[in-house]
Write a protein that holds these residues in place. Structure first.
Motif, PDB file in Angstrom:
ATOM      1  N   ASP A  51       0.833  -1.208   0.000  1.00 48.42           N
ATOM      2  CA  ASP A  51       0.000   0.000   0.000  1.00 48.42           C
ATOM      3  C   ASP A  51       0.868   1.260   0.000  1.00 48.42           C
ATOM      4  O   ASP A  51       0.535   2.243  -0.641  1.00 48.42           O
ATOM      5  CB  ASP A  51      -0.927   0.019   1.226  1.00 48.42           C
ATOM      6  N   CYS A  52       1.942   1.228   0.763  1.00 52.49           N
ATOM      7  CA  CYS A  52       2.827   2.402   0.822  1.00 52.49           C
ATOM      8  C   CYS A  52       4.127   2.190   0.049  1.00 52.49           C
ATOM      9  O   CYS A  52       4.651   3.123  -0.535  1.00 52.49           O
ATOM     10  CB  CYS A  52       3.164   2.722   2.273  1.00 52.49           C
ATOM     11  N   HIS A  53       4.661   0.972   0.073  1.00 52.37           N
ATOM     12  CA  HIS A  53       6.017   0.761  -0.450  1.00 52.37           C
ATOM     13  C   HIS A  53       6.073   0.426  -1.938  1.00 52.37           C
ATOM     14  O   HIS A  53       7.157   0.220  -2.461  1.00 52.37           O
ATOM     15  CB  HIS A  53       6.717  -0.354   0.349  1.00 52.37           C
ATOM     16  N   LEU A  73       4.339   8.681  -1.113  1.00 53.57           N
ATOM     17  CA  LEU A  73       3.001   8.353  -0.617  1.00 53.57           C
ATOM     18  C   LEU A  73       1.960   9.182  -1.359  1.00 53.57           C
ATOM     19  O   LEU A  73       2.195  10.345  -1.659  1.00 53.57           O
ATOM     20  CB  LEU A  73       2.912   8.630   0.887  1.00 53.57           C
ATOM     21  N   THR A  76      -1.420  12.490   2.602  1.00 52.08           N
ATOM     22  CA  THR A  76      -0.670  13.206   3.638  1.00 52.08           C
ATOM     23  C   THR A  76      -1.495  13.245   4.924  1.00 52.08           C
ATOM     24  O   THR A  76      -2.666  12.842   4.913  1.00 52.08           O
ATOM     25  CB  THR A  76      -0.304  14.615   3.125  1.00 52.08           C
ATOM     26  N   SER A  86       7.108  11.388   3.714  1.00 53.50           N
ATOM     27  CA  SER A  86       6.253  11.429   2.519  1.00 53.50           C
ATOM     28  C   SER A  86       6.682  10.409   1.473  1.00 53.50           C
ATOM     29  O   SER A  86       6.071  10.311   0.419  1.00 53.50           O
ATOM     30  CB  SER A  86       6.250  12.833   1.920  1.00 53.50           C
ATOM     31  N   ALA A  88       7.935   6.251   1.063  1.00 52.51           N
ATOM     32  CA  ALA A  88       8.208   4.932   1.648  1.00 52.51           C
ATOM     33  C   ALA A  88       9.393   4.347   0.880  1.00 52.51           C
ATOM     34  O   ALA A  88       9.329   4.209  -0.339  1.00 52.51           O
ATOM     35  CB  ALA A  88       6.987   4.030   1.546  1.00 52.51           C
TER      36      ALA A  88
END
Ligand code: HEC
Length: 144
Positions: A51-53, A73, A76, A86, A88
């Motif tokens: 999801d983030c990386h 990302l 925020t 901000s 990953a």
């Protein structure tokens, strides 16, 4: 014993040794691949690390070639948050930590320098076995 029968005997012994070595290798393989598979499950279905990386394309789909290769990302903080990351970083192949450091990070939240990762990185508290599995899976991906 003739030279020929000696050769035949040696070939037999060599063959038996090879079979023993191959059998041992086959026994070891399921264990490590089970660990990697458990890690894959924890990363993809529980921790949702992608999801983030993982970077996404313009349709919001993960870009397979850079899976877990780090990403800015797409969101925020909605309230003031002094320490907010901000981006990953890449985690495929675990480029920033060795195996031991990664297990400490995943079980305690502490990076090698003793700090914790900034939000929104969750401070995971995996148990030792799960941290080993996540680490094995991420290392198996190689660096992207
Ligand atoms: C909600 C977003 C999010 C999720 C989900 C997430 N991370 Fe992160 N992660 C981050 C951000 C942002 C950072 C950078 C933190 C910083 O720079 O201080 C980070 C940092 C890291 C780092 C540290 C890299 C370093 O060298 O400092 C590792 C390792 C890591 N994440 C692994 C994982 C794993 C494994 C999972 C899933 C089990 C996961 N993350 C899930 C956002 C996330």
């Amino acid at each position: 014993m003739t030279a020929k029968s000696l050769l035949a005997a040696l070939t037999l012994i060599g063959g038996a040794t090879l079979i023993t070595v191959l059998a041992a290798a086959e026994q070891a393989a399921p264990l490590s691949s089970a660990l990697v598979q458990r890690g894959e499950y924890l990363v993809e279905k529980v921790g949702m690390c992608a999801d983030c990386h993982s970077p996404r394309n313009e349709r919001g789909e993960f870009i397979k070639a850079s899976y877990l290769g780090g990403a800015p990302l797409g969101f925020t903080a909605a309230v003031p948050m002094p320490a907010w990351a901000s981006v990953a970083p890449p985690i495929a192949g675990l480029p920033s930590m060795n195996e031991r450091q990664a297990i400490v990070f995943l079980t305690t939240g502490k990076r090698p320098d003793g700090t914790t990762a900034r939000p929104p990185m969750p401070e995971f508290r995996f148990n030792g076995d799960d941290a080993r599995a996540v680490t094995a899976y991420l290392r198996s991906l190689g660096k992207k």
